[in-house]
Design an enzyme around this catalytic site. Structure first.
Site, PDB file in Angstrom:
ATOM      1  N   HIS A 106      -9.657   1.526  -0.810  1.00 55.57           N
ATOM      2  CA  HIS A 106      -8.198   1.388  -0.728  1.00 55.57           C
ATOM      3  C   HIS A 106      -7.681   0.806  -2.044  1.00 55.57           C
ATOM      4  O   HIS A 106      -7.921  -0.362  -2.353  1.00 55.57           O
ATOM      5  CB  HIS A 106      -7.826   0.491   0.443  1.00 55.57           C
ATOM      6  CG  HIS A 106      -6.360   0.473   0.754  1.00 55.57           C
ATOM      7  ND1 HIS A 106      -5.414   1.077  -0.045  1.00 55.57           N
ATOM      8  CD2 HIS A 106      -5.671  -0.083   1.789  1.00 55.57           C
ATOM      9  CE1 HIS A 106      -4.218   0.889   0.471  1.00 55.57           C
ATOM     10  NE2 HIS A 106      -4.344   0.192   1.589  1.00 55.57           N
ATOM     11  N   CYS A 160       0.805  -1.219   0.000  1.00 50.61           N
ATOM     12  CA  CYS A 160       0.000   0.000   0.000  1.00 50.61           C
ATOM     13  C   CYS A 160       0.840   1.273   0.000  1.00 50.61           C
ATOM     14  O   CYS A 160       0.291   2.368  -0.128  1.00 50.61           O
ATOM     15  CB  CYS A 160      -0.933  -0.001   1.201  1.00 50.61           C
ATOM     16  SG  CYS A 160      -1.666  -1.612   1.511  1.00 50.61           S
ATOM     17  N   GLU A 185      -1.850   5.573  13.072  1.00 47.79           N
ATOM     18  CA  GLU A 185      -1.497   6.779  12.316  1.00 47.79           C
ATOM     19  C   GLU A 185      -1.789   8.037  13.138  1.00 47.79           C
ATOM     20  O   GLU A 185      -1.013   9.000  13.104  1.00 47.79           O
ATOM     21  CB  GLU A 185      -2.268   6.812  10.999  1.00 47.79           C
ATOM     22  CG  GLU A 185      -1.800   7.922  10.065  1.00 47.79           C
ATOM     23  CD  GLU A 185      -2.400   7.858   8.675  1.00 47.79           C
ATOM     24  OE1 GLU A 185      -1.940   8.614   7.800  1.00 47.79           O
ATOM     25  OE2 GLU A 185      -3.332   7.028   8.446  1.00 47.79           O
ATOM     26  N   HIS A 214      -3.201   7.983   5.417  1.00 47.57           N
ATOM     27  CA  HIS A 214      -3.359   6.642   4.856  1.00 47.57           C
ATOM     28  C   HIS A 214      -4.786   6.183   5.151  1.00 47.57           C
ATOM     29  O   HIS A 214      -5.462   5.690   4.261  1.00 47.57           O
ATOM     30  CB  HIS A 214      -2.326   5.693   5.445  1.00 47.57           C
ATOM     31  CG  HIS A 214      -2.295   4.361   4.775  1.00 47.57           C
ATOM     32  ND1 HIS A 214      -2.144   4.226   3.406  1.00 47.57           N
ATOM     33  CD2 HIS A 214      -2.400   3.102   5.263  1.00 47.57           C
ATOM     34  CE1 HIS A 214      -2.162   2.940   3.082  1.00 47.57           C
ATOM     35  NE2 HIS A 214      -2.322   2.235   4.194  1.00 47.57           N
ATOM     36  N   LYS A 272      -9.809   7.780   1.197  1.00 47.49           N
ATOM     37  CA  LYS A 272     -10.238   6.381   1.047  1.00 47.49           C
ATOM     38  C   LYS A 272     -11.694   6.211   1.460  1.00 47.49           C
ATOM     39  O   LYS A 272     -12.304   5.187   1.131  1.00 47.49           O
ATOM     40  CB  LYS A 272      -9.333   5.452   1.847  1.00 47.49           C
ATOM     41  CG  LYS A 272      -7.933   5.273   1.257  1.00 47.49           C
ATOM     42  CD  LYS A 272      -7.133   4.242   2.031  1.00 47.49           C
ATOM     43  CE  LYS A 272      -5.735   4.059   1.456  1.00 47.49           C
ATOM     44  NZ  LYS A 272      -4.849   5.219   1.712  1.00 47.49           N
ATOM     45  N   PHE A 330       1.491  -3.138   4.092  1.00 47.85           N
ATOM     46  CA  PHE A 330       1.834  -4.452   4.637  1.00 47.85           C
ATOM     47  C   PHE A 330       3.341  -4.663   4.488  1.00 47.85           C
ATOM     48  O   PHE A 330       3.949  -4.252   3.497  1.00 47.85           O
ATOM     49  CB  PHE A 330       1.098  -5.556   3.884  1.00 47.85           C
ATOM     50  CG  PHE A 330      -0.353  -5.715   4.262  1.00 47.85           C
ATOM     51  CD1 PHE A 330      -0.937  -4.949   5.254  1.00 47.85           C
ATOM     52  CD2 PHE A 330      -1.139  -6.648   3.611  1.00 47.85           C
ATOM     53  CE1 PHE A 330      -2.270  -5.107   5.598  1.00 47.85           C
ATOM     54  CE2 PHE A 330      -2.475  -6.822   3.944  1.00 47.85           C
ATOM     55  CZ  PHE A 330      -3.046  -6.050   4.936  1.00 47.85           C
TER      56      PHE A 330
END
Length: 415
Positions: free
Chosen positions: A341, A165, A315, A304, A336, A400
């Site tokens: 995503h 990502c 975050e 994010h 998002k 990830f």
């Protein structure tokens, strides 16, 4: 010490769940449109996840000759179309440039997943030596970058960060440094993804990463206490970056300036972020240091913000660690909530939105926000975007594998 070369954004291209080009996608963001809807690309009756943020109405032959389109995966089609838009938007003529000093960095996290699934079924039915000869060259992640280079004639560095990502942000950040450090004048950079497939959705579902909500208004809900996972999106964004004097010499319009980039790793867990957000915090701090910008100068963060319990809380903690008291004055929203995503494309799409936010003085909303979470207690710009002057904005991507990437953009100010 030599003064660092400056890098600006002169062209934008996008294919997103909100629109088939940049203007339509950005207008939808300003209007708070949700691109999430029931999955139409395959029959998901037997699966738990019924929603995704699909690109709607995309006909590749509208943009590409049919023989070329047939030899590209959907993720490559998205990227090539976005790159065409970025070049046209920039008024960039490849024949007027030194193509050895022009490069491509375009990320994809998964590549041609749908092709792999189709060819696996073909192999089981007809034998493994009967697979399409185009299977490998249409599936591999780097082919979007390769096809863009072929079509544009860019002969400099051509590569594909595969950092889940964070990939789209790594692509833009790496391109920024490549130009700033003197290796190129022009880079097409971004990310692309097309992983709304039975196997990809099933894989993310089994690891409990996806929301199983059937309500598009309560599925991708970053920072909301009821968030339960992300919604898969697809699409691409490509940005044309140029060295400032190169852009000025050809009279290019400038959207924003890229001034900082930070990339780190949590070195913690294969999927979960470090709970205190330390990796993301270091990425933000490194981007600020890279630009020589104080935390207090930042107005907005495109988060994010995946809508997973761990990411959004981590975050938030990272932002507090970097910005201290200023964190309360920052605006931090997640687009998002509208796009889902988009994996390897997410960072690129969000960098594009951040550049336009700076240009227009408009902060996108985190839509469908209802239930506050004490672990996500910053100003998440709930439900309504804001018209407000902006000078510096960050865009975060946390992937990830513990990959973290942060871009720092500055509103373009004529010297």
């Amino acid at each position: 010490m030599n003064e660092k070369r400056r890098v600006v954004i002169t062209g934008l291209g996008a294919v997103t769940p909100l629109g088939l080009n940049t203007p339509d996608s950005w207008q939808a963001v300003k209007d708070g449109v949700c691109g999430i809807a029931p999955i139409t690309q395959y029959d998901c009756t037997e699966q738990k996840v019924k929603l995704a943020a699909e690109v709607k109405g995309f006909v590749p032959e509208d943009y590409l000759p049919r023989p070329e389109a047939k030899r590209m995966g959907r993720f490559t089609q998205f990227a090539v179309v976005a790159a065409q838009e970025a070049l046209a938007d920039a008024g960039f003529q490849p024949e007027e440039a030194d193509l050895d000093r022009c490069g491509v960095i375009v990320s994809s996290g998964i590549g041609g997943q749908s092709i792999t699934e189709e060819e696996h079924s073909r192999g089981l039915e007809r034998g493994w030596d009967k697979l399409s000869p185009f299977y490998i060259p249409t599936t591999i992640c780097n082919m979007a970058a390769g096809q863009i280079a072929i079509r544009s004639g860019f002969r400099g560095m051509c590569t594909c960060p595969v950092t889940a990502c964070a990939g789209g942000s790594n692509a833009v950040g790496d391109a920024f440094h490549y130009i700033r450090d003197g290796y190129a004048e022009v880079m097409l950079c971004g990310g692309t993804e097309a992983a709304i497939t039975p196997m990809a959705i099933g894989g993310f579902t089994s690891m409990k990463a996806l929301s199983t909500s059937g309500d598009p208004a309560r599925a991708s809900i970053p920072f909301d206490a009821e968030r339960s996972g992300f919604v898969m999106g697809e699409g691409a964004a490509v940005l044309l970056l140029e060295e400032l004097e190169h852009a000025k010499a050809r009279g290019a319009k400038i959207y924003a300036e890229v001034v900082g980039y930070g990339a780190t790793c949590d070195a913690y867990h294969m999927t979960a972020p470090a709970p205190d957000g330390r990796g993301g915090a270091r990425a933000m701090a490194n981007a600020l240091a890279d630009a020589g910008v104080a935390p207090e100068e930042v107005d907005y963060i495109n988060a994010h913000g995946t809508s997973t319990p761990l990411n959004d809380a981590g975050e938030t903690a990272a932002v507090k660690a970097v910005f201290a008291d200023h964190a309360r004055r920052l605006m931090i929203s997640s687009t998002k909530s509208m796009t889902g995503h988009m994996l390897g494309a997410a960072g690129a799409v969000e960098a594009l939105f951040t550049a336009l936010a700076l240009r227009d003085g408009f902060v996108p909303a985190t839509i469908h926000y209802q239930v506050p979470d004490p672990a996500c207690d910053l100003d998440v710009v709930p439900n309504e975007g804001r018209e407000v002057p902006l000078r510096y904005a960050l865009s975060n991507s946390l992937g990830f594998g513990g990959h973290n990437a942060t871009l720092l953009l500055k509103k373009w100010e004529v010297d």
